[in-house]
Design a protein around this motif. Structure first.
Motif, PDB file in Angstrom:
ATOM      1  N   LYS A   1      -9.271  -0.765   1.200  1.00 56.40           N
ATOM      2  CA  LYS A   1      -9.469  -1.517  -0.046  1.00 56.40           C
ATOM      3  C   LYS A   1      -8.625  -2.780  -0.055  1.00 56.40           C
ATOM      4  O   LYS A   1      -9.052  -3.831  -0.568  1.00 56.40           O
ATOM      5  CB  LYS A   1      -9.138  -0.633  -1.251  1.00 56.40           C
ATOM      6  N   ASP A   2      -7.423  -2.701   0.515  1.00 55.74           N
ATOM      7  CA  ASP A   2      -6.584  -3.887   0.590  1.00 55.74           C
ATOM      8  C   ASP A   2      -7.230  -4.946   1.471  1.00 55.74           C
ATOM      9  O   ASP A   2      -7.241  -6.136   1.128  1.00 55.74           O
ATOM     10  CB  ASP A   2      -5.207  -3.513   1.130  1.00 55.74           C
TER      11      ASP A   2
ATOM     12  N   GLN B   1      -8.963   9.350  -5.041  1.00 53.67           N
ATOM     13  CA  GLN B   1      -9.242   8.327  -4.030  1.00 53.67           C
ATOM     14  C   GLN B   1      -9.954   8.883  -2.802  1.00 53.67           C
ATOM     15  O   GLN B   1     -10.594   8.134  -2.065  1.00 53.67           O
ATOM     16  CB  GLN B   1      -7.947   7.640  -3.605  1.00 53.67           C
TER      17      GLN B   1
ATOM     18  N   VAL C   1       0.842  -1.195   0.000  1.00 57.03           N
ATOM     19  CA  VAL C   1       0.000   0.000   0.000  1.00 57.03           C
ATOM     20  C   VAL C   1       0.878   1.247   0.000  1.00 57.03           C
ATOM     21  O   VAL C   1       0.625   2.210  -0.724  1.00 57.03           O
ATOM     22  CB  VAL C   1      -0.938  -0.005   1.224  1.00 57.03           C
TER      23      VAL C   1
ATOM     24  N   LEU D   1      -6.741   3.255   0.837  1.00 58.57           N
ATOM     25  CA  LEU D   1      -6.078   2.114   0.204  1.00 58.57           C
ATOM     26  C   LEU D   1      -5.963   0.932   1.160  1.00 58.57           C
ATOM     27  O   LEU D   1      -6.100  -0.234   0.748  1.00 58.57           O
ATOM     28  CB  LEU D   1      -4.693   2.526  -0.293  1.00 58.57           C
TER      29      LEU D   1
ATOM     30  N   LEU E   1      -7.479  -4.579  -4.026  1.00 59.19           N
ATOM     31  CA  LEU E   1      -6.202  -4.306  -4.678  1.00 59.19           C
ATOM     32  C   LEU E   1      -5.626  -5.542  -5.345  1.00 59.19           C
ATOM     33  O   LEU E   1      -4.575  -5.478  -5.970  1.00 59.19           O
ATOM     34  CB  LEU E   1      -5.197  -3.745  -3.664  1.00 59.19           C
ATOM     35  N   GLU E   2      -6.328  -6.663  -5.220  1.00 59.02           N
ATOM     36  CA  GLU E   2      -5.904  -7.881  -5.908  1.00 59.02           C
ATOM     37  C   GLU E   2      -6.391  -7.835  -7.342  1.00 59.02           C
ATOM     38  O   GLU E   2      -7.459  -7.318  -7.644  1.00 59.02           O
ATOM     39  CB  GLU E   2      -6.482  -9.116  -5.204  1.00 59.02           C
TER      40      GLU E   2
ATOM     41  N   ILE F   1      -7.386   0.981  -9.773  1.00 57.71           N
ATOM     42  CA  ILE F   1      -7.832   0.706  -8.401  1.00 57.71           C
ATOM     43  C   ILE F   1      -9.354   0.793  -8.344  1.00 57.71           C
ATOM     44  O   ILE F   1      -9.929   1.850  -8.592  1.00 57.71           O
ATOM     45  CB  ILE F   1      -7.224   1.725  -7.418  1.00 57.71           C
TER      46      ILE F   1
ATOM     47  N   LEU G   1       2.311   1.612  -3.443  1.00 55.86           N
ATOM     48  CA  LEU G   1       1.296   2.102  -4.372  1.00 55.86           C
ATOM     49  C   LEU G   1       1.079   3.596  -4.185  1.00 55.86           C
ATOM     50  O   LEU G   1       0.991   4.358  -5.167  1.00 55.86           O
ATOM     51  CB  LEU G   1      -0.015   1.342  -4.158  1.00 55.86           C
TER      52      LEU G   1
END
Length: 688
Positions: free
Chosen positions: A344-345, A35, A20, A341, A350-351, A88, A23
């Motif tokens: 989201k991970d 974002q 993260v 982020l 994020l995959e 993303i 990124l």
């Protein structure tokens, strides 16, 4: 408390995951700004605006009406974002949605059943996830009317001298906290917690933070009542917080750094994201007048602790301008982007390829026998003075709406012969309940409409559906005066106007919502196939008139009876931070199987801080067959015994507490005392 400092936070929130952080380091300022913005899902067939693709948003808002049918559009939206440089995905959030089978705050709380609420939330989360929706709103909150109601002699959260409720009362804060925590665990999964990853079929829970309307509340009131459910949700792992649009002591929720930084992040350890309420940023200018321009409002909100500042085509451009001119430090933007982020991970976004929804995981099998219907567990039998329920060996049943809802009867044979003028039409709720009762009572005549002139000789039971309790009182009164057995189903959470209805001696069932979708569950209760298992989640009324009937917190009846015995409180003397165990034996003394809610209340006999006369401390449910006994234990955590002192420390103070065990705040069966033998703080402010 309530003073907003600028800036309200410092660059100390850690970025835990290396990828993260990497990124974030590769993102341009425009990508970062995207974002921390939101956008509304375009209507079906609409093109995705180019500025949205250019700066993909962190969140996409999906209106409630579209939530179930939005799957294809959400996938198209995510696919368009996936073509950008970093690809993303956004977090699709259902706006205005609440948890399925237990729609509504009071209905969920009326179950007093955290296991059922957790299961319903998990099932609803799987359904939403399948449609591509990854976040939804929790449905339990407490507002300032509950706080005011707890300031005097208690009926389990009510005061005889408090202000009258207007509109929808709110659940007791201790009960509401338990229910909202169960919603979070069910929707997000017990492993998600604050930092764990979300499994497939799980969605993030959005919770409100603050007060619902402008006011001025002391910090003690905030911490002991108004923030209790939010704290419980955060401790259970709630991922998204939306500050109140309103202000407390003149400080709007969206600029209250005390609330968002000191309380939410420092004291409660919140690790998710804070999202601005719709229109709240502009409201800082137009309503609260604490900012001169929208740009100033955006900067103030981010400085105070907001991560995602809202939707609108100009928000991203304004953010870019603020950073480029130095009016907003870029490290604040980085901090908010990192929080988005990281969430989201945790959600797996994020995959590679995770942006589109996949089929949800299989749901657990349901038990064989009586269908699993959560609605049964929220129905409260408020009063049944004439012993009308359950409906057994009833020859004739008339089903009617007290609200005058008009839709043409689907089957003329459903109508009573020669119905009174104006009652040849019925609402869909009436039709569905009529059909459900016919299926369960094939030997009974179940008709639509009130009894007519030709029905004068029958011993009819009249079932009245009402979304306005006060409006139902005249009809119920006429039926009772005519010698009819009358059952009124109150199909709303706005239950203040019960006084006139209760004086008619009609049977009153609180169903909380329109019965059309739950007709079979309600019919099961009416005929005795299942019990009305709900209990009042709030004491009513707050300000009784001479004709009022008092219904305390936890009140509700079933079709069997219970006896409590063998009270034991351990430890009897509290010397540290132990959890108190309140044990007793519950016996079903009636002829039917049933469920009871064992409730424990506290009265502080000695304390340096004024406390409510009686307050709910804990509860549990027990299900027993006829003549069966079972030992039960209710756990009372030490923070339920603590007070907020003058320095706003959460402390245990030496003294004596009366422990009351019963079936409601006033139906007490057992009592004992607990001694707090030593003083001590439970931790920093807010952390217990």
């Amino acid at each position: 408390m309530g003073e907003s400092s600028m800036p309200g936070r410092s660059p100390t929130r850690p970025v835990r995951e290396r990828h993260v952080r990497d990124l974030l380091g590769r993102m341009t300022l425009a990508e970062k700004v995207g974002q921390i913005c939101a956008t509304t899902l375009p209507p079906g067939g609409s093109e995705i605006p180019p500025e949205v693709v250019e700066r993909p948003p962190g969140i996409v808002l999906v209106p409630t009406a579209d939530a179930r049918r939005a799957g294809d559009r959400i996938r198209s939206f995510q696919d368009a974002i996936g073509t950008t440089r970093l690809g993303i995905p956004a977090i699709p959030v259902a706006i205005g949605h609440t948890f399925g089978a237990l729609r509504g705050a009071l209905r969920s709380a009326a179950t007093w059943d955290v296991a059922t609420v957790e299961r319903v939330a998990a099932e609803e989360a799987a359904s939403l996830w399948s449609a591509g929706l990854l976040a939804t709103l929790a449905s339990v909150a407490v507002d300032e009317r509950s706080a005011a109601s707890r300031s005097g002699p208690s009926h389990g959260g009510t005061s005889r001298n408090g202000p009258a409720l207007r509109g929808k009362p709110m659940a007791d804060p201790v009960l509401a906290a338990a229910i909202v925590a169960a919603q979070v665990r069910g929707a997000q999964g017990r492993d998600a917690g604050r930092s764990g990853r979300f499994a497939p079929g799980r969605v993030a829970v959005v919770i409100p933070l603050g007060v619902p309307r402008d006011g001025s509340w002391h910090e003690r009131t905030m911490r002991t009542t108004l923030l209790v459910t939010a704290e419980a949700a955060v401790q259970a792992g709630a991922a998204i917080v939306v500050p109140s649009w309103a202000s407390n002591a003149g400080v709007p929720g969206h600029t209250d750094s005390w609330l968002m930084q000191d309380v939410l992040r420092r004291d409660w350890g919140f690790a998710g994201i804070v999202v601005a309420a719709e229109g709240a940023i502009h409201g800082l200018v137009a309503h609260h007048e604490v900012a001169g321009t929208v740009d100033e409002a955006i900067a103030s909100a981010i400085e105070a602790g907001v991560d995602v500042v809202g939707a609108g085509p100009d928000v991203a451009a304004r953010l870019l301008g603020l950073v480029e001119t130095g009016a907003l430090p870029e490290w604040l933007v980085d901090e908010s982007v990192a929080a988005v982020l990281q969430l989201k991970d945790r959600m797996g976004l994020l995959e590679a390829g995770r942006g589109a929804a996949r089929p949800a995981t299989a749901r657990e099998p349901r038990p064989v026998g009586v269908p699993y219907r959560p609605a049964n567990r929220s129905v409260v039998l408020l009063t049944d003075p004439m012993r009308v329920l359950p409906l057994a060996d009833v020859e004739v049943i008339h089903v009617v709406s007290a609200d005058g809802a008009a839709s043409e009867a689907a089957d003329p044979r459903d109508r009573s012969p020669d119905p009174p003028l104006g009652e040849d039409t019925a609402s869909p709720d009436v039709h569905e309940l009529t059909r459900a009762l016919k299926n369960l009572l094939p030997r009974s005549a179940v008709r639509i409409g009130t009894p007519g002139p030709d029905d004068a000789g029958d011993e009819a039971t009249v079932v009245v559906l009402a979304t306005d309790p006060a409006a139902a009182a005249p009809l119920a009164g006429r039926m009772v005066a005519a010698g009819r057995r009358c059952v009124v189903l109150v199909c709303t959470e706005h239950i203040d106007g019960l006084d006139d209805l209760a004086t008619t001696t009609a049977t009153i069932l609180l169903c909380w919502d329109l019965v059309q979708r739950d007709a079979e569950a309600i019919a099961d209760v009416l005929v005795g196939r299942t019990e009305p298992e709900g209990r009042l989640p709030v004491g009513l009324p707050v300000a009784p008139t001479p004709r009022s009937v008092i219904y305390p917190l936890g009140h509700g009846s079933g079709y069997t009876t219970f006896r409590y015995s063998r009270l034991r409180i351990a430890p009897a003397v509290l010397l540290g931070r132990e959890t108190v165990q309140v044990r007793c034996v519950v016996t079903n003394t009636g002829p039917h199987a049933g469920r009871d809610v064992v409730q424990v209340y506290l009265e502080h006999l000695t304390s340096t801080i004024a406390r409510p006369g009686r307050s709910l401390a804990g509860f549990t449910t027990v299900r027993l067959g006829a003549s069966q006994s079972m030992p039960v234990t209710v756990l009372i955590p030490p923070e339920r015994l603590a007070v907020w002192d003058r320095s706003m420390r959460h402390v245990l103070q030496p003294g004596t507490v009366e422990v009351l065990v019963g079936r409601s705040a006033e139906d007490i069966h057992l009592s004992g005392t607990l001694t707090i033998g030593s003083a001590g703080a439970l931790g920093p402010a807010g952390r217990s």
